[in-house]
Motif scaffolding. Structure first.
Motif, PDB file in Angstrom:
ATOM      1  N   LEU A   1       0.827  -1.208   0.000  1.00  0.00           N
ATOM      2  CA  LEU A   1       0.000   0.000   0.000  1.00  0.00           C
ATOM      3  C   LEU A   1       0.860   1.255   0.000  1.00  0.00           C
ATOM      4  N   HIS A   2       1.892   1.264   0.800  1.00  0.00           N
ATOM      5  CA  HIS A   2       2.778   2.432   0.895  1.00  0.00           C
ATOM      6  C   HIS A   2       3.478   2.692  -0.436  1.00  0.00           C
ATOM      7  N   ARG A   3       4.028   1.646  -1.045  1.00  0.00           N
ATOM      8  CA  ARG A   3       4.731   1.823  -2.313  1.00  0.00           C
ATOM      9  C   ARG A   3       3.765   2.271  -3.418  1.00  0.00           C
ATOM     10  N   SER A   4       2.575   1.727  -3.440  1.00  0.00           N
ATOM     11  CA  SER A   4       1.598   2.116  -4.465  1.00  0.00           C
ATOM     12  C   SER A   4       1.185   3.584  -4.313  1.00  0.00           C
ATOM     13  N   THR A   5       1.001   4.031  -3.080  1.00  0.00           N
ATOM     14  CA  THR A   5       0.616   5.430  -2.852  1.00  0.00           C
ATOM     15  C   THR A   5       1.699   6.375  -3.345  1.00  0.00           C
ATOM     16  N   LEU A   6       2.957   6.091  -2.992  1.00  0.00           N
ATOM     17  CA  LEU A   6       4.060   6.929  -3.453  1.00  0.00           C
ATOM     18  C   LEU A   6       4.181   6.882  -4.977  1.00  0.00           C
TER      19      LEU A   6
ATOM     20  N   GLY B   1      -2.786  -1.487  17.511  1.00  0.00           N
ATOM     21  CA  GLY B   1      -1.893  -0.578  16.809  1.00  0.00           C
ATOM     22  C   GLY B   1      -1.751  -0.952  15.348  1.00  0.00           C
ATOM     23  N   GLY B   2      -1.613  -2.227  15.018  1.00  0.00           N
ATOM     24  CA  GLY B   2      -1.461  -2.642  13.646  1.00  0.00           C
ATOM     25  C   GLY B   2      -2.680  -2.309  12.812  1.00  0.00           C
ATOM     26  N   SER B   3      -3.849  -2.421  13.386  1.00  0.00           N
ATOM     27  CA  SER B   3      -5.074  -2.121  12.662  1.00  0.00           C
ATOM     28  C   SER B   3      -5.157  -0.643  12.295  1.00  0.00           C
ATOM     29  N   GLU B   4      -4.833   0.242  13.231  1.00  0.00           N
ATOM     30  CA  GLU B   4      -4.874   1.683  12.946  1.00  0.00           C
ATOM     31  C   GLU B   4      -3.866   2.065  11.868  1.00  0.00           C
ATOM     32  N   TYR B   5      -2.704   1.470  11.904  1.00  0.00           N
ATOM     33  CA  TYR B   5      -1.660   1.788  10.927  1.00  0.00           C
ATOM     34  C   TYR B   5      -2.086   1.353   9.509  1.00  0.00           C
ATOM     35  N   VAL B   6      -2.626   0.141   9.419  1.00  0.00           N
ATOM     36  CA  VAL B   6      -3.064  -0.358   8.114  1.00  0.00           C
ATOM     37  C   VAL B   6      -4.248   0.449   7.589  1.00  0.00           C
ATOM     38  N   ASP B   7      -5.170   0.834   8.497  1.00  0.00           N
ATOM     39  CA  ASP B   7      -6.305   1.666   8.077  1.00  0.00           C
ATOM     40  C   ASP B   7      -5.825   3.004   7.509  1.00  0.00           C
ATOM     41  N   PHE B   8      -4.800   3.564   8.138  1.00  0.00           N
ATOM     42  CA  PHE B   8      -4.251   4.824   7.638  1.00  0.00           C
ATOM     43  C   PHE B   8      -3.660   4.635   6.239  1.00  0.00           C
ATOM     44  N   LEU B   9      -2.928   3.539   6.041  1.00  0.00           N
ATOM     45  CA  LEU B   9      -2.327   3.281   4.725  1.00  0.00           C
ATOM     46  C   LEU B   9      -3.406   3.099   3.659  1.00  0.00           C
ATOM     47  N   ARG B  10      -4.472   2.361   4.008  1.00  0.00           N
ATOM     48  CA  ARG B  10      -5.539   2.158   3.042  1.00  0.00           C
ATOM     49  C   ARG B  10      -6.239   3.472   2.696  1.00  0.00           C
TER      50      ARG B  10
END
Length: 383
Positions: free
Chosen positions: A9-14, A144-153
């Motif tokens: 997700l991070h690489r695709s956004t960038l 914590g992992g859920s919030e981080y992934v939600d932010f990336l999505r």
């Protein structure tokens, strides 16, 4: 996208932001440059077209004043005027293209780079903040992992929306351009086709079958009979010639219409018009150039009267006044009619008729294709 992990997700956004900044916007800028070249090429075409059809119109004017090709000259003049009007309307479409498409693209691409750079920087700052928070909450990975992934999505979805918004903007603008061209073609195509058919028919009507000579008499007739036959043949030729002349005069005679009653004087004053002022001569018109002393704008819709403005050049076709009226045609026009003889004056050297310039710029893009009223678009001026 639901199957992508956090790193993907991070690489695709960038990648989306980089593509918009380094590929989409430069491509948009190139389109603007090519579009300006397109408009300049049309200006050159319009200028050349005007020169060509002006020259064709002058040839038509000469043909109109001949004894043999008046109707053909009229067709040439009408063809020239039709092409000039066509180019003028097409200029409106290109003016719309310049204002509605090119100017919008140039403005947006100028603002968009700063906006996208700021959006990517904001995303990276928030990502670092989320990563730091995740590190502090590593003992509670599920929360914590859920919030981080939600932010990336969410960030990835926002980047996709920005990408879609820009391509939709480009498509909508060009759909509007195609609509303008379609309206132009629908408006002029059928009408021009009908005119072309009528002009072709009028030109074809000028073809005349050649007269056939009578068959040669047999040599066996007597000399006395030969004399009688010769006299009859001569009489027949004379009658045929007179009939052809009558037909020619009837065909070439101008449809003058009903002669109006006594003509008015300009500005209410009494003006004595001499026959020599209009060139004298008979009523059949060899054509004399006159200049309008005052405007003649008859009330109503009388088709037999000729309207013109002050200073306009008039070609007088019936030079001898009738009830104080002359018959003629305004310069650079095929319309003919009667006008007061006292409204015009002779000119020695007639003039030549003239040949008929950071917020998100894509945030408010409409979803429906735009349309352009090419009939009301301002004229595109030429250099």
């Amino acid at each position: 996208m639901s199957g992508m992990n956090s790193d993907q997700l991070h690489r695709s956004t960038l990648g989306i932001y980089s593509s918009l900044i380094n590929e989409f916007n430069p491509g948009l800028q190139k389109l603007v440059s090519l579009g300006n070249s397109y408009i300049q090429a049309f200006k050159t075409l319009a200028t050349t077209s005007d020169a060509y059809f002006s020259a064709l119109s002058k040839v038509g004017e000469r043909a109109f004043h001949t004894a043999s090709s008046r109707s053909i000259g009229d067709v040439l003049i009408q063809v020239s005027e039709s092409q000039r009007r066509l180019i003028l309307e097409l200029e409106g479409v290109f003016r719309s293209f310049s204002l509605e498409v090119l100017d919008s693209m140039e403005k947006n691409v100028r603002l968009d780079r700063d906006y996208l750079l700021g959006s990517r920087e904001t995303y990276e700052m928030q990502l670092r903040s989320q990563a730091a928070a995740l590190e502090r909450l590593r003992r509670r990975p599920s929360q914590g992992g859920s919030e981080y992934v939600d932010f990336l999505r969410e960030s990835h979805n926002q980047a996709l929306q920005e990408e879609e918004r820009r391509y939709r903007f480009l498509a909508e603008k060009h759909c509007g351009l195609i609509e303008s061209f379609t309206k132009f073609m629908n408006k002029n195509g059928v009408s021009l086709q009908q005119k072309a058919a009528a002009w072709t028919e009028e030109v074809d009507a000028t073809r005349r079958p050649e007269a056939h000579r009578p068959a040669t008499l047999d040599n066996i007739v007597s000399s006395e009979e030969s004399v009688i036959v010769s006299v009859c043949a001569c009489y027949m030729f004379i009658q045929v010639g007179m009939r052809e002349e009558e037909i020619r005069r009837s065909r070439d005679e101008m449809p003058l219409g009903k002669i109006p009653s006594r003509a008015p004087s300009p500005q209410g004053s009494i003006f004595r018009f001499g026959a020599d002022s209009a060139g004298g001569g008979g009523g059949g018109g060899g054509g004399r150039v006159m200049k309008a002393r005052v405007a003649h704008q008859p009330a109503g819709s009388n088709p037999t009267l000729l309207a013109f403005n002050r200073g306009q050049i008039i070609n007088v076709l019936v030079q001898q006044p009738r009830n104080g009226w002359l018959f003629g045609r305004a310069d650079n026009s095929s319309r003919q009619g009667w006008f007061p003889a006292s409204f015009v004056e002779a000119v020695d050297d007639p003039p030549v008729s003239p040949a008929p310039r950071g917020t998100n710029p894509f945030a408010t893009v409409k979803l429906k294709p735009t349309s352009t009223n090419d009939r009301s678009a301002p004229r595109l001026y030429r250099r």
